[in-house]
Design a protein around this motif. Structure first.
Motif, PDB file in Angstrom:
ATOM      1  N   ASP A  91       0.820  -1.217   0.000  1.00 41.33           N
ATOM      2  CA  ASP A  91       0.000   0.000   0.000  1.00 41.33           C
ATOM      3  C   ASP A  91       0.850   1.262   0.000  1.00 41.33           C
ATOM      4  O   ASP A  91       0.320   2.368   0.166  1.00 41.33           O
ATOM      5  N   GLY A  92       2.148   1.097  -0.156  1.00 42.72           N
ATOM      6  CA  GLY A  92       3.020   2.256  -0.198  1.00 42.72           C
ATOM      7  C   GLY A  92       3.415   2.803   1.162  1.00 42.72           C
ATOM      8  O   GLY A  92       4.064   3.852   1.249  1.00 42.72           O
ATOM      9  N   ARG A  93       3.074   2.111   2.243  1.00 42.89           N
ATOM     10  CA  ARG A  93       3.442   2.560   3.590  1.00 42.89           C
ATOM     11  C   ARG A  93       4.834   2.047   3.945  1.00 42.89           C
ATOM     12  O   ARG A  93       5.190   0.921   3.636  1.00 42.89           O
ATOM     13  N   ARG A  94       5.576   2.901   4.610  1.00 44.57           N
ATOM     14  CA  ARG A  94       6.937   2.534   4.981  1.00 44.57           C
ATOM     15  C   ARG A  94       6.946   1.399   5.993  1.00 44.57           C
ATOM     16  O   ARG A  94       6.149   1.396   6.944  1.00 44.57           O
ATOM     17  N   LEU A  95       7.853   0.463   5.782  1.00 42.49           N
ATOM     18  CA  LEU A  95       7.979  -0.673   6.703  1.00 42.49           C
ATOM     19  C   LEU A  95       8.888  -0.266   7.857  1.00 42.49           C
ATOM     20  O   LEU A  95      10.100  -0.508   7.851  1.00 42.49           O
ATOM     21  N   VAL A  96       8.306   0.380   8.850  1.00 39.37           N
ATOM     22  CA  VAL A  96       9.036   0.834  10.022  1.00 39.37           C
ATOM     23  C   VAL A  96       8.144   0.653  11.240  1.00 39.37           C
ATOM     24  O   VAL A  96       6.924   0.824  11.165  1.00 39.37           O
ATOM     25  N   SER A  97       8.741   0.263  12.353  1.00 39.00           N
ATOM     26  CA  SER A  97       7.974   0.000  13.573  1.00 39.00           C
ATOM     27  C   SER A  97       8.657   0.635  14.774  1.00 39.00           C
ATOM     28  O   SER A  97       9.838   0.404  15.013  1.00 39.00           O
ATOM     29  N   ARG A  98       7.890   1.498  15.499  1.00 38.26           N
ATOM     30  CA  ARG A  98       8.363   2.059  16.771  1.00 38.26           C
ATOM     31  C   ARG A  98       7.976   1.088  17.876  1.00 38.26           C
ATOM     32  O   ARG A  98       6.805   0.730  17.998  1.00 38.26           O
ATOM     33  N   GLU A  99       8.944   0.692  18.708  1.00 37.50           N
ATOM     34  CA  GLU A  99       8.653  -0.391  19.647  1.00 37.50           C
ATOM     35  C   GLU A  99       9.163  -0.109  21.062  1.00 37.50           C
ATOM     36  O   GLU A  99      10.374   0.044  21.267  1.00 37.50           O
ATOM     37  N   PRO A 100       8.252  -0.050  22.038  1.00 30.19           N
ATOM     38  CA  PRO A 100       8.684  -0.073  23.439  1.00 30.19           C
ATOM     39  C   PRO A 100       8.930  -1.521  23.865  1.00 30.19           C
ATOM     40  O   PRO A 100       8.182  -2.422  23.475  1.00 30.19           O
ATOM     41  N   VAL A 101       9.982  -1.751  24.627  1.00 30.36           N
ATOM     42  CA  VAL A 101      10.316  -3.101  25.092  1.00 30.36           C
ATOM     43  C   VAL A 101      10.556  -3.037  26.592  1.00 30.36           C
ATOM     44  O   VAL A 101      11.387  -2.256  27.063  1.00 30.36           O
ATOM     45  N   VAL A 102       9.806  -3.837  27.350  1.00 26.49           N
ATOM     46  CA  VAL A 102       9.933  -3.848  28.811  1.00 26.49           C
ATOM     47  C   VAL A 102      10.003  -5.295  29.298  1.00 26.49           C
ATOM     48  O   VAL A 102       9.696  -6.238  28.558  1.00 26.49           O
ATOM     49  N   LEU A 103      10.410  -5.467  30.537  1.00 21.86           N
ATOM     50  CA  LEU A 103      10.413  -6.775  31.172  1.00 21.86           C
ATOM     51  C   LEU A 103       9.221  -6.878  32.108  1.00 21.86           C
ATOM     52  O   LEU A 103       8.870  -5.919  32.799  1.00 21.86           O
ATOM     53  N   ASN A 104       8.619  -8.055  32.136  1.00 22.25           N
ATOM     54  CA  ASN A 104       7.505  -8.300  33.048  1.00 22.25           C
ATOM     55  C   ASN A 104       7.699  -9.664  33.693  1.00 22.25           C
ATOM     56  O   ASN A 104       8.144 -10.611  33.040  1.00 22.25           O
TER      57      ASN A 104
END
Length: 389
Positions: A91-104
């Protein structure tokens, strides 16, 4: 120089088959430990390397050794997303992901004991960036909801992490709507949910990492240079596969050093056992040695024959130990990754390189254990041997 045939050497081991099996069994135990350690180290490394994709790039704060130690502000994330050269979807959208990463911390199913699990906020783009991930149960979470999906190892190993179950953390209840298989990679040990919902639940204002795909992987160096030169960014970019390979170094190295140290200590006992066996063989065959020398076989031939006998004995032990170690490939275990302090599930992995290293290790034990008895046998005088016979 005449040499003694291999059939003669093998027959001598068969004649003393009980002693041979006991000595080979002792060597096999040492070889088993040695091979298992190498397989464990290789399994951890392969699991984390498989986590990364060759054309993906991960961005973290400079100096951050892991995602949980990294901070990326929303302004910095916007700058990263505006960089040229990113791949796009259909669809023409950039393949990029903002990701928070935490421990649980979650309780284990079997024991109820708590253990750390990595919780990742991601998106549909994040799923597209990881083609090795596919769902074996249920479906992907819906954006903007308190739905989560769990890796195969988490679903089977932690209470409340199975399909249709509910986990409570970060002040709310999360419903497990899917279980995914990440192809034996580190993602199998993670929980995924919507990035925005995770940010709200854990009261975070910054992301941990960003992942994107390059349209042209050869343009990585240029993109990395532009990130490092931008004064607004205190970030660094790495190929995703390189990043996860670095994650495995500390744990794999620790296991390898500890295991090899134990193997070397145990090998002393195996070498002494081989030496005792070979000394007994020499003592019981003094007359035979004298006969061989009288028939024209030189000292070198006798030395070579007894050394070959010791090496063959160690090879039998090496094959036995390696065969037992190979069965460990069917075992799934988990440990704590030193870099992230979270649980990592992996399998033992046997490679051709490990097979070669293991057999060489076994032959070295045979060489050290057999040299002194073989030297003694070669130095015996014909007259003394015939007199004792």
């Amino acid at each position: 120089m005449k040499t003694l045939p291999w059939s003669y050497i093998a027959r001598n081991l068969w004649v003393r088959r009980v002693t041979t099996l006991l000595t080979a069994g002792g060597m096999a135990l040492v070889v088993y430990v040695f091979a298992t350690v190498l397989m464990m180290s290789e399994g951890i490394r392969a699991t984390l390397v498989a986590t990364g994709q060759p054309d993906n790039v991960i961005v973290l704060r400079k100096g951050a050794g892991a995602e949980i130690n990294s901070l990326i502000s929303r302004d910095q994330a916007a700058v990263i997303e505006s960089l040229p050269g990113m791949a796009t979807d259909g669809d023409g959208r950039r393949l990029v992901s903002r990701e928070p990463v935490v421990l649980n911390t979650l309780p284990k199913r079997a024991s109820g004991k708590p253990s750390n699990v990595t919780v990742r906020g991601t998106s549909l783009s994040g799923l597209a960036l990881r083609p090795q991930v596919h769902f074996v149960q249920g479906r992907m979470f819906r954006p903007g909801t308190s739905e989560i999906v769990t890796g195969r190892a988490v679903a089977s190993g932690f209470a409340g992490a199975g399909l249709g179950e509910t986990l409570r953390f970060a002040g709310r209840d999360w419903t497990v709507v899917g279980v995914f298989d990440a192809g034996g990679s580190g993602f199998d040990s993670e929980i995924w949910g919507d990035a925005d919902q995770m940010m709200q639940a854990f009261r975070r204002q910054v992301f941990s990492s960003m992942v994107f795909r390059l349209a042209d992987p050869s343009a990585f160096d240029e993109l990395k240079a532009s990130i490092e030169k931008d004064p607004r960014l205190t970030l660094e970019a790495k190929p995703e596969r390189q990043f996860y390979a670095e994650q495995s170094e500390a744990l794999a190295t620790f296991i390898r050093i500890l295991g090899l140290s134990l193997s070397i200590i145990f090998s002393v006992g195996a070498i002494v056992g081989a030496m005792i066996t070979m000394f007994a063989s020499v003592a019981s065959r003094v007359g035979e040695i004298g006969t061989l020398r009288a028939l024209g076989f030189r000292r070198g031939a006798v030395l070579s024959a007894f050394m070959a006998e010791s090496l063959l004995l160690s090879l039998v032990g090496g094959v036995m130990g390696l065969a037992a170690a190979s069965l460990m490939q069917t075992v799934n275990i988990s440990t704590v990754n030193f870099q992230t302090f979270s649980e990592l599930a992996f399998q033992f992995r046997l490679t051709p390189g490990i097979v070669v290293q293991t057999l060489v290790f076994a032959l070295v034990m045979g060489l050290l254990g057999g040299f002194v008895p073989a030297w003694r046998a070669a130095r015996l005088k014909i007259v003394d041997c015939l007199r004792e016979a």
